[in-house]
Design an enzyme around this catalytic site. Structure first.
Site, PDB file in Angstrom:
ATOM      1  N   HIS A 164       0.816  -1.216   0.000  1.00  0.00           N
ATOM      2  CA  HIS A 164       0.000   0.000   0.000  1.00  0.00           C
ATOM      3  C   HIS A 164       0.853   1.270   0.000  1.00  0.00           C
ATOM      4  O   HIS A 164       0.521   2.258  -0.639  1.00  0.00           O
ATOM      5  CB  HIS A 164      -0.949  -0.014   1.204  1.00  0.00           C
ATOM      6  N   GLU A 224     -11.917 -10.733 -21.257  1.00  0.00           N
ATOM      7  CA  GLU A 224     -10.902 -10.891 -20.208  1.00  0.00           C
ATOM      8  C   GLU A 224     -10.451 -12.331 -20.063  1.00  0.00           C
ATOM      9  O   GLU A 224      -9.480 -12.617 -19.381  1.00  0.00           O
ATOM     10  CB  GLU A 224     -11.484 -10.480 -18.850  1.00  0.00           C
ATOM     11  N   ASP A 229      -6.735  -8.805 -16.687  1.00  0.00           N
ATOM     12  CA  ASP A 229      -7.087 -10.210 -16.469  1.00  0.00           C
ATOM     13  C   ASP A 229      -6.711 -11.076 -17.665  1.00  0.00           C
ATOM     14  O   ASP A 229      -6.234 -12.192 -17.500  1.00  0.00           O
ATOM     15  CB  ASP A 229      -8.599 -10.336 -16.197  1.00  0.00           C
ATOM     16  N   CYS A 267      -9.416  -1.458 -22.051  1.00  0.00           N
ATOM     17  CA  CYS A 267      -9.549  -0.706 -20.798  1.00  0.00           C
ATOM     18  C   CYS A 267      -8.626  -1.239 -19.705  1.00  0.00           C
ATOM     19  O   CYS A 267      -8.697  -0.779 -18.572  1.00  0.00           O
ATOM     20  CB  CYS A 267     -10.996  -0.673 -20.324  1.00  0.00           C
TER      21      CYS A 267
HETATM   22  C1  PEP Z   1      -9.012  -5.817 -16.673  1.00  0.00           C
HETATM   23  O1  PEP Z   1      -9.067  -6.965 -16.219  1.00  0.00           O
HETATM   24  O2  PEP Z   1      -8.198  -5.446 -17.544  1.00  0.00           O
HETATM   25  C2  PEP Z   1      -9.922  -4.780 -16.154  1.00  0.00           C
HETATM   26  C3  PEP Z   1      -9.987  -3.590 -16.704  1.00  0.00           C
HETATM   27  O3  PEP Z   1     -10.650  -5.100 -15.061  1.00  0.00           O
HETATM   28  P1  PEP Z   1     -10.064  -5.077 -13.574  1.00  0.00           P
HETATM   29  O4  PEP Z   1      -8.695  -4.507 -13.610  1.00  0.00           O
HETATM   30  O5  PEP Z   1     -11.030  -4.261 -12.789  1.00  0.00           O
HETATM   31  O6  PEP Z   1     -10.107  -6.527 -13.227  1.00  0.00           O
HETATM   32 MG    MG Z   2     -10.756  -7.594 -14.974  1.00  0.00          MG
END
Ligand code: PEP
Ligand code: MG
Length: 594
Positions: free
Chosen positions: A192, A434, A458, A505
């Site tokens: 953290h 993902e 992911d 994303c």
């Molecule tokens: C991802 O898995 O790339 C994603 C955007 O979701 P998170 O990071 O919230 O798992």
């Molecule tokens: Mg994800």
């Protein structure tokens, strides 16, 4: 001669200043025997300390709220939960009763017991709890033995903070005007303290075991947060070199920031939609919407995680509506609740799973608990009346999951219509890519969605079978793996053939070294933590689409991550450095992808 201390590069950047030692652990505590008739009075001291630490944590949270991301501010919510945990408090009282020891000693013992339990846990996020717990114990003892709030300062001079550990509460008591860097004996890249240092933009190196013994209090040092090295007794020419790099770092930052309002187009006129990832309405309110095309990922789970119970439908409507209103016509992409895995909900009993990341999470959980899904989708639909809304499903693996959600959505819209509740009938519906199997089922999913967004965080972990939170295999978690790039190419191609938009994303969307490759692979929409947006924009404004395609083709033909990095280094770095060249023509160098 220069001495070099190597550690873990935790937050990038260069700093030059005297090292100042701070003692962040409270090992020396007062100790006395408590007489039987004083036991209750001793226990009562705990309440006062808890109140004082609660106030302290709240004020740190408020002070840092403007400086760091919402997700990072939540680190203090986790601490608050420990502080008010009944079992924890009862154990401390029990220790006083049983051993007739003073509160400080009771605290130290209970914290040590919990700490060793957390430290043995497999899950990295749980291990991180040990540091939070230590921090809470330390703050409680601090509240008992000191008066007033201590500040880590070097009497108004610039300093490198050196300590055994950098804990979340330390972030609240730094002399932020003068701290230049952080170096600690303990901690990891994802602890953290490291997350907070990155968020605050303070260069940091952690995990230099003997840092307190090897450095002298007050001695000048160079901290290279990119390389993870502290240089002690630097030679004059090294110092001059780092001073030059530090100047460049400063001018690069300000130059990049100045360019952020420019249009998001490549030199040949290809438009790219740069969007922001957000975790709360406050995040959306902080965005410079003029620099971007909207919100490409709103992680709704964080609003669920910071509460003590599920938000009601009304609460959700008001939250989503507010975000949509602030976005003022720009799209807001709400992702359905993505809990499970490394994102537990304190008030919702989850099974103990051996492999939670492969377990009951994302859309699987939502479909098993239709109440959660229905309430959330109905709330998002109502918010859609206020602007441009998109709904996105996480962790999808089959067409039937998508079809079931679509049916739920149709049923909900029919109900809303029947009850004259306004909503946007053109609301867009999409899925996240993902899980690797999506690549082979996309042809049947694409016809039933409006868009897809690739969650590379992911996707990379599942493609490479590398836990994204496991430090031991962190080196293997590399999105530049040519196999990952080939999968990204396939997804973009399938989406384009189906006439659907594909965005990214995951974190790589905000890594500017990836930008030409991603554009070359066919992506025209990238959603990222807003802090990265100016760099990505500058990068895409530097390469024509044809150049991006050539770079992507070359990356796809390579056989190792290091070959891809080398190629990016030779193809992208020179142009990037040219873009950063100062108005005086001086070259501004910046490290290539490491
Ligand atoms: C991802 O898995 O790339 C994603 C955007 O979701 P998170 O990071 O919230 O798992
Ligand atoms: Mg994800």
């Amino acid at each position: 001669m220069t001495r070099r201390l190597k550690g873990i590069a935790a937050a990038p950047g260069i700093a030059i200043a005297p090292v100042v030692h701070f003692h962040t652990t409270l090992d020396q505590i007062p100790m006395w025997k408590v007489e039987d008739d004083r036991v209750e009075a001793e226990k009562a001291r705990l309440l006062g300390a808890v109140t004082s630490v609660t106030e302290n944590l709240s004020s740190i949270q408020q002070e840092l709220a403007g400086a760091i991301g919402k997700q990072d501010v939540r680190i203090y919510d986790a601490q608050m939960a420990i502080l008010h945990d009944e079992t924890f408090l009862k154990e401390i009282e029990g220790e006083i009763e049983q051993h007739k020891c003073n509160l400080e000693v009771a605290l130290q013992r209970v914290v040590a017991r919990y700490e060793s339990v957390f430290e043995q846990m497999e899950n990295a996020a749980m291990r991180e709890r040990a540091a939070d717990l230590r921090d809470i114990g330390r703050q409680l003892v601090g509240a008992l033995v000191t008066t007033g709030r201590q500040i880590y300062t070097a009497n108004g001079a610039d300093y490198l903070f050196a300590a055994d550990e950098f804990l979340p509460s330390d972030a609240g008591i730094l002399d932020r005007e003068h701290i230049r860097g952080i170096v600690t004996a303990h901690g990891g890249k994802y602890s953290h303290g490291a997350i907070l240092a990155r968020s605050l933009g303070i260069p940091a190196i952690v995990g230099i075991d003997k840092v307190m013994q090897e450095t002298s209090n007050g001695a000048l040092a160079i901290l290279d947060g990119d390389a993870g090295v502290v240089l002690l007794d630097p030679k004059p020419e090294e110092l001059a070199d780092y001073e030059r790099r530090l100047q460049e770092q400063r001018s690069v930052e300000s130059r990049i920031a100045e360019l952020r309002f420019q249009p998001s187009v490549t030199p040949d006129g290809t438009k790219v939609r740069l969007m922001a990832n957000a975790e709360s309405v406050q995040d959306v309110a902080r965005l410079e919407l003029g620099t971007m095309a909207g919100i490409g990922l709103f992680r709704t789970e964080f609003a669920f995680m910071e509460r003590r119970q599920f938000p009601t439908e009304e609460e959700q409507v008001s939250m989503y509506r507010r975000a949509v209103e602030i976005a003022d016509g720009k799209p807001v992409t709400f992702r359905a609740l993505d809990v499970g895995g490394d994102k537990p909900l304190g008030y919702f009993k989850m099974p103990d799973e051996r492999n939670p990341v492969l377990g009951w999470r994302g859309i699987r959980l939502c479909l098993d608990w239709p109440d959660i899904l229905y309430t959330q989708l109905r709330a998002i639909l109502q918010a859609s009346a206020e602007g441009h809304v998109r709904i996105m499903l996480p962790m999808v693996t089959t067409r039937s999951e998508v079809v079931r959600c679509r049916e739920v959505l149709d049923q909900l819209t029919a109900d809303l219509r029947a009850n004259n509740v306004p909503f946007d009938p053109r609301i867009e519906f999409g899925v996240m890519v993902e899980v690797p199997v999506m690549v082979s089922v996309l042809p049947e999913i694409l016809p039933v969605v409006d868009f897809v967004s690739v969650g590379t965080n992911d996707l990379v972990q599942y493609l490479l079978a590398v836990d994204r939170d496991n430090q031991r295999v962190a080196k293997m978690y590399d999105p530049f793996h040519p196999g990952v790039l080939r999968v990204l190419a396939q997804i973009a191609e399938m989406a384009s053939e189906a006439g659907k938009s594909a965005s990214i994303c995951g974190e790589i969307a905000g890594d500017h070294w990836f930008t030409p490759v991603l554009l070359g692979l066919g992506y025209r929409e990238l959603s990222m933590a807003p802090v990265f947006l100016p760099r990505v924009k500058l990068m895409l404004r530097s390469f024509s689409l044809e150049e991006c395609r050539v770079i992507a083709r070359r990356a796809l033909s390579l056989h190792s991550t290091s070959a891809v990095r080398k190629m990016i280094h030779s193809e992208v770095l020179p142009r990037w450095s040219e873009q950063l060249r100062g108005s005086d023509g001086s070259p501004a160098e910046e490290g290539a992808p490491s």
